[in-house]
Design a protein around this motif. Structure first.
Motif, PDB file in Angstrom:
ATOM      1  N   LEU A  98       0.843  -1.195   0.000  1.00 23.02           N
ATOM      2  CA  LEU A  98       0.000   0.000   0.000  1.00 23.02           C
ATOM      3  C   LEU A  98       0.881   1.250   0.000  1.00 23.02           C
ATOM      4  N   GLY A  99       1.911   1.244   0.829  1.00 19.92           N
ATOM      5  CA  GLY A  99       2.849   2.371   0.885  1.00 19.92           C
ATOM      6  C   GLY A  99       3.536   2.616  -0.443  1.00 19.92           C
ATOM      7  N   ILE A 100       3.885   1.542  -1.132  1.00 17.42           N
ATOM      8  CA  ILE A 100       4.521   1.660  -2.449  1.00 17.42           C
ATOM      9  C   ILE A 100       3.551   2.305  -3.439  1.00 17.42           C
ATOM     10  N   ASN A 101       2.280   1.885  -3.400  1.00  9.96           N
ATOM     11  CA  ASN A 101       1.277   2.467  -4.298  1.00  9.96           C
ATOM     12  C   ASN A 101       1.087   3.957  -4.029  1.00  9.96           C
TER      13      ASN A 101
ATOM     14  N   CYS B  15      -8.773   8.378   5.148  1.00  5.13           N
ATOM     15  CA  CYS B  15      -7.471   8.907   4.738  1.00  5.13           C
ATOM     16  C   CYS B  15      -7.120   8.405   3.334  1.00  5.13           C
ATOM     17  N   LEU B  16      -7.344   7.127   3.086  1.00  3.58           N
ATOM     18  CA  LEU B  16      -7.077   6.563   1.759  1.00  3.58           C
ATOM     19  C   LEU B  16      -7.962   7.217   0.699  1.00  3.58           C
ATOM     20  N   TYR B  17      -9.211   7.439   1.057  1.00  8.23           N
ATOM     21  CA  TYR B  17     -10.148   8.081   0.136  1.00  8.23           C
ATOM     22  C   TYR B  17      -9.680   9.494  -0.231  1.00  8.23           C
ATOM     23  N   THR B  18      -9.261  10.267   0.780  1.00 12.17           N
ATOM     24  CA  THR B  18      -8.803  11.637   0.504  1.00 12.17           C
ATOM     25  C   THR B  18      -7.530  11.635  -0.339  1.00 12.17           C
ATOM     26  N   MET B  19      -6.658  10.655  -0.124  1.00 10.61           N
ATOM     27  CA  MET B  19      -5.458  10.546  -0.967  1.00 10.61           C
ATOM     28  C   MET B  19      -5.846  10.246  -2.409  1.00 10.61           C
TER      29      MET B  19
ATOM     30  N   LEU C 194     -10.269   4.889  -5.372  1.00 12.43           N
ATOM     31  CA  LEU C 194      -9.774   4.216  -4.176  1.00 12.43           C
ATOM     32  C   LEU C 194      -9.220   2.835  -4.514  1.00 12.43           C
ATOM     33  N   LYS C 195      -9.890   2.132  -5.416  1.00 17.39           N
ATOM     34  CA  LYS C 195      -9.435   0.788  -5.788  1.00 17.39           C
ATOM     35  C   LYS C 195      -8.035   0.802  -6.403  1.00 17.39           C
ATOM     36  N   ASP C 196      -7.641   1.914  -7.004  1.00 15.63           N
ATOM     37  CA  ASP C 196      -6.295   2.009  -7.580  1.00 15.63           C
ATOM     38  C   ASP C 196      -5.225   1.977  -6.485  1.00 15.63           C
ATOM     39  N   LEU C 197      -5.498   2.636  -5.377  1.00 15.77           N
ATOM     40  CA  LEU C 197      -4.552   2.608  -4.254  1.00 15.77           C
ATOM     41  C   LEU C 197      -4.498   1.222  -3.633  1.00 15.77           C
ATOM     42  N   LEU C 198      -5.638   0.530  -3.659  1.00 20.11           N
ATOM     43  CA  LEU C 198      -5.761  -0.768  -3.013  1.00 20.11           C
ATOM     44  C   LEU C 198      -5.448  -1.936  -3.946  1.00 20.11           C
ATOM     45  N   ASP C 199      -4.889  -1.653  -5.120  1.00 20.49           N
ATOM     46  CA  ASP C 199      -4.550  -2.702  -6.073  1.00 20.49           C
ATOM     47  C   ASP C 199      -3.275  -3.384  -5.581  1.00 20.49           C
ATOM     48  N   ILE C 200      -3.466  -4.400  -4.747  1.00 21.71           N
ATOM     49  CA  ILE C 200      -2.354  -5.066  -4.063  1.00 21.71           C
ATOM     50  C   ILE C 200      -2.446  -6.562  -4.290  1.00 21.71           C
TER      51      ILE C 200
END
Length: 80
Positions: free
Chosen positions: A16-19, A59-63, A71-77
């Motif tokens: 997640l941090g890498i994304n 926080c993830l949503y605001t990022m 949001l799903k793009d950040l969570l693509d793990i």
């Protein structure tokens, strides 16, 4: 089993941090800029990117909003 859970959590947070780092750098934002834009401390962004902190869903949503992605793009793990 508990040890396996800790390993999975660590891998999830690291990826997640890498994304987040990827999208932040794509927009040439510093950690400080991103932190200011979403209302958190720079050290918090640093800890998230290092996989040390687990950000809230909000926080993830605001990022994601700031990055102009879903949001799903950040969570693509994917964990191997």
């Amino acid at each position: 089993f508990m040890q396996q859970d800790k390993i999975i959590k660590k891998k999830l947070l690291k990826k997640l941090g890498i994304n987040i780092n990827f999208y932040r750098n794509k927009l040439n934002l510093t950690q400080e800029n991103l932190a200011f834009d979403i209302g958190v401390d720079r050290t918090y962004i640093s800890a998230i990117e290092q996989g040390l902190k687990s950000p809230s869903l909000y926080c993830l949503y605001t990022m994601a909003q700031r990055f102009g992605v879903e949001l799903k793009d950040l969570l693509d793990i994917k964990i191997k």
